[in-house]
Write an enzyme that holds these catalytic residues in place. Structure first.
Site, short mmCIF file in Angstrom:
data_model
loop_
_atom_site.label_atom_id
_atom_site.label_comp_id
_atom_site.label_asym_id
_atom_site.label_seq_id
_atom_site.Cartn_x
_atom_site.Cartn_y
_atom_site.Cartn_z
N GLU A 1 0.86 -1.19 0.00
CA GLU A 1 0.00 0.00 0.00
C GLU A 1 0.88 1.23 0.00
OE1 GLU A 1 -3.28 -0.41 3.20
OE2 GLU A 1 -1.95 -2.12 3.45
N LYS B 1 2.22 4.66 1.59
CA LYS B 1 2.30 5.14 2.97
C LYS B 1 1.86 6.59 2.99
CE LYS B 1 5.10 4.98 7.06
NZ LYS B 1 4.66 6.29 7.53
N ASP C 1 1.03 10.24 4.29
CA ASP C 1 1.70 11.07 5.28
C ASP C 1 0.67 11.88 6.05
OD1 ASP C 1 3.90 11.88 6.56
OD2 ASP C 1 4.59 13.30 5.04
N TYR D 1 -8.24 7.00 5.30
CA TYR D 1 -8.12 5.68 4.67
C TYR D 1 -7.79 4.65 5.75
CZ TYR D 1 -7.77 7.95 0.10
OH TYR D 1 -8.02 8.67 -1.04
N LYS E 1 10.56 3.50 2.68
CA LYS E 1 10.42 4.95 2.49
C LYS E 1 11.01 5.40 1.14
CE LYS E 1 9.29 7.31 5.87
NZ LYS E 1 9.62 7.58 7.20
N CYS F 1 6.10 49.90 2.46
CA CYS F 1 5.58 48.98 1.45
C CYS F 1 6.39 49.15 0.16
CB CYS F 1 4.10 49.28 1.20
SG CYS F 1 3.45 48.38 -0.22
N CYS G 1 3.95 50.87 -2.60
CA CYS G 1 3.39 52.23 -2.54
C CYS G 1 4.18 53.15 -1.60
CB CYS G 1 1.93 52.18 -2.12
SG CYS G 1 1.71 51.67 -0.41
N CYS H 1 0.84 46.49 4.88
CA CYS H 1 0.68 47.82 4.31
C CYS H 1 -0.81 48.12 4.46
CB CYS H 1 1.08 47.79 2.84
SG CYS H 1 0.42 49.18 1.91
N CYS I 1 -3.11 50.94 -2.19
CA CYS I 1 -1.81 50.40 -2.59
C CYS I 1 -1.98 49.57 -3.87
CB CYS I 1 -1.27 49.52 -1.46
SG CYS I 1 0.12 48.52 -1.97
O1 I6G Z 1 1.49 3.84 10.26
C1 I6G Z 1 1.01 2.98 9.36
C2 I6G Z 1 0.69 3.40 8.10
C3 I6G Z 1 0.18 2.51 7.19
C4 I6G Z 1 0.84 1.63 9.73
C5 I6G Z 1 0.33 0.72 8.80
C6 I6G Z 1 0.00 1.20 7.51
O2 I6G Z 1 -0.50 0.31 6.66
C7 I6G Z 1 -0.82 0.74 5.35
N1 I6G Z 1 0.15 -0.56 9.14
C8 I6G Z 1 0.48 -0.96 10.37
C9 I6G Z 1 0.30 -2.38 10.71
C10 I6G Z 1 0.98 -0.06 11.30
N2 I6G Z 1 1.16 1.21 10.99
C11 I6G Z 1 1.34 -0.48 12.65
#
Ligand code: I6G
Length: 673
Positions: free
Chosen positions: A114, A116, A118, A226, A316, A410, A413, A428, A433
């Site tokens: 999947e 990751k 942020d 998600y 990562k 400014c 102006c 300003c 302006c």
């Molecule tokens: O922090 C996480 C992000 C995404 C996850 C995770 C994840 O799965 C797509 N899956 C697990 C099992 C854990 N943290 C602990």
């Protein structure tokens, strides 16, 4: 009477939840935002009359609740684990070897990969299908209870959807709450305009939004969610992680379409490469991929080590950084007069984009980074197409670098700038302006505002610099001979521009209100104000108290609207816009009364209208389109292949009409298909 109203409330809830799901989970809306807002307000009006009818899964619970003093701490039933990280291919191959060893196999392992996301890890607890508690991950053992805030996320079901398998007594869903990039940019833009520090990345923005004690602020931030795993689940689990994700979709969650089964480590490495290529097109920030052993029984066998599962790893992406030189630092003047320091860079390519400018946000940020003109700096692209300076390479300084402080006048102006108490930003405050005027015109003519095609930055620069336009209203008095004198403006293009300006005179009132650029009045709030007040005069004459009586209008917006219209220049602007022919009435269609007071239920496929169209038509004519048949239903409209609603109508003795009958009733006979 009350029974009737309660039933209406129930139907509204179902309809709203349905449209919420279509829009936010399936990304396939069936009605407009305005229509959704109208239904929601209808629901809230009934709930205001009968607060005792409010249920925790009512769609009204998504718009926020009165502020809390503090968040409660809560212990997760099962610890929320964290993931081990891997930064390169070699580490991933080691992970694969380890997995094979632990599972005592030489066969290829089936992984579920999947992206990751942020964002912020959260847990949602459903009891008998109802969302009862939502919490942050916290330290994995204790999190903060932020249920009200999580309920504002439209892609989180307040009640699990399913008619299929039984709903578990208890289900703990874990996943990532994120802020989409569009929303992140919108939020930062408006924070900058308000002189507030922007969020550094979407993760901080999501976390900051979810940790608001006032959940109406969270509701305004449009986060997404998600699911990726579970805690306690009182029902039997599926066999694989992939099936678990499919189950989440059945339960009404939005699942990520990028999840993929990858057999063997080579497939995992290819997926990582693929996602790295796609990351800039996704609309949300990802910082790597998550790789899990797909088979849940095998996960169980592998177990956990300290706080992380042995069966999963985060692979990562490398950080996207480049080094370049700061050629200059300039002060840009925004629409509200805020001065923003911007670094002018030696152009550098990073993550496929050439970067030549980077905002430094405010003087505090310049000081924090200690960035000077001539410095070599590290630029990072994280979560935004607008990259930022993350640090200065001091070792490369040769003493010629020049420190920067924002000017006290400014740059556009020459007026003195001021810093309001409690604000980081310098402004300003000269209302005429030219730099502010340019930004105001740009906003006024933007897509979400009056949408004046062809009114771009270069043209606005010329119009303002030549003094042809001194106020937004002057746009509506422009003449062809003034335009053809401008650079790159021929007969044809001048005519086209005038036509675009003329067309903009008819924009709906909410667009005009937004285009005025009143602080805190975005597109949604503009719609709320216009729907509640109907015309601009009423909005202009409203007191703070009157505005506060409107649902979704808080003190910040109310104050800002009253302050805006209290200023003589702004009232004068409205007078001039009117004189320029700008339309000031709400364009809301008037509801007819042919079907007033009648409740209809539609079932089966109609020949001339889709279900949605006919329901809309019924409502336009003053009737009500309900979802289910009861004794209070006046008519059931039956098309081809009707469902059980036709039977129910017969049982209850509710009159049944064909589509033709209905069209006759409203005088819209049609022929053929
Ligand atoms: O922090 C996480 C992000 C995404 C996850 C995770 C994840 O799965 C797509 N899956 C697990 C099992 C854990 N943290 C602990």
């Amino acid at each position: 009477m009350n029974e009737n109203l309660k039933q209406q409330l129930e139907q509204l809830r179902q309809v709203l939840e349905h449209h919420n799901y279509r829009y936010y989970v399936l990304d396939d809306p069936e009605i407009t935002d305005a229509e959704y807002d109208r239904l929601l307000r209808e629901l809230i009006a009934i709930e205001n009359q009968h607060p005792e009818w409010i249920t925790p899964d009512s769609p009204s619970q998504r718009v926020g609740a009165p502020p809390l003093q503090v968040f409660a701490s809560m212990q997760h039933t099962l610890p929320m684990l964290s993931l081990d990280n891997s930064l390169d291919e070699a580490e991933m191959r080691e992970f694969n070897q380890r997995t094979r060893r632990l599972l005592d196999t030489t066969e290829e392992i089936e992984y579920l990969c999947e992206v990751k996301l942020d964002g912020l890890a959260v847990e949602l607890i459903y009891e008998k299908g109802l969302l009862t508690i939502g919490a942050t991950r916290g330290d994995g053992i204790y999190g903060e209870e932020i249920t009200r805030n999580l309920k504002t996320i439209a892609s989180i079901p307040l009640r699990l959807r399913t008619t299929a398998a039984a709903i578990p007594e208890r289900l703990e869903v874990r996943g990532e709450a994120i802020m989409p990039l569009r929303e992140f940019r919108r939020l930062n833009q408006s924070r900058l305009e308000e002189g507030e520090p922007p969020f550094a990345n979407p993760r901080n923005a999501a976390a900051g939004s979810l940790r608001q004690l006032d959940s109406t602020i969270t509701a305004g931030r449009r986060l997404d969610f998600y699911p990726y795993g579970i805690g306690v689940c009182s029902a039997p689990l599926p066999q694989t992680h992939n099936q678990l994700l499919q189950w989440f979709a059945i339960l009404g969650f939005k699942t990520n379409p990028l999840a993929k089964i990858c057999t063997g480590i080579e497939a995992v490495i290819a997926y990582h490469r693929d996602m790295m290529e796609q990351r800039d097109t996704l609309g949300y920030e990802i910082d790597g991929i998550v790789v899990k052993v797909n088979d849940l029984a095998k996960q169980e066998r592998m177990g956990i080590r300290s706080r992380s599962p042995r069966w999963a790893i985060a692979y990562k992406f490398p950080a996207r950084e480049e080094i370049t030189r700061v050629e200059n630092i300039i002060a840009q003047v925004g629409r509200t007069g805020v001065l923003t320091p911007v670094a002018v860079l030696d152009p550098v390519r990073i993550g496929g984009v050439t970067v030549s400018r980077s905002t430094l946000h405010n003087q505090d940020e310049v000081d924090r980074l200690d960035v000077r003109i001539g410095d070599w700096v590290v630029i990072q692209r994280a979560g935004d197409v607008i990259p930022k300076i993350v640090r200065v390479i001091r070792e490369r300084r040769d003493g010629s670098e020049i420190p920067y402080i924002l000017p006290d006048r400014c740059p556009a102006c020459g007026s003195h700038t001021i810093q309001s108490p409690g604000e980081v930003a310098w402004r300003c405050v000269n209302l005429s302006c030219p730099a502010q005027l340019k930004e105001r015109i740009l906003h006024f003519a933007s897509k979400g505002g009056m949408d004046i095609e062809g009114m771009g930055e270069k043209l606005i620069d010329q119009l303002v610099e030549k003094g042809v336009v001194q106020s937004i209203a002057d746009l509506f008095f422009l003449e062809k001979n003034q335009l053809i004198e401008l650079e790159r403006m021929a007969d044809k293009s001048a005519e086209k521009l005038l036509a675009a300006i003329a067309a903009s005179r008819q924009r709906p009132l909410d667009r005009l209100l937004f285009a005025l650029g009143i602080r805190f009045v975005g597109e949604h709030i503009s719609r709320v104000l216009v729907d509640a007040m109907g015309n601009l005069d009423s909005i202009m004459q409203s007191s703070v108290e009157e505005l506060l009586a409107i649902h979704e209008i808080g003190p910040q917006v109310a104050d800002s609207v009253v302050t805006f219209f209290a200023q003589a220049e702004n009232r004068q602007l409205i007078v001039r816009l009117k004189a320029g022919g700008v339309q000031f009435q709400s364009m809301e269609k008037k509801r007819g009364d042919k079907l007033a007071g009648k409740t209809f239920v539609v079932t089966g496929t109609l020949a001339h209208y889709s279900r949605q169209e006919i329901e809309q038509r019924i409502e336009e004519l003053g009737g009500r389109a309900a979802a289910s048949v009861s004794r209070k239903t006046d008519y059931v409209i039956v098309g081809e292949n009707p469902g059980s609603k036709a039977e129910k109508a017969r049982e209850l003795g509710v009159p049944i009409l064909s589509e033709e009958d209905l069209l006759n009733m409203i005088g819209e006979q049609r022929s053929g298909n």
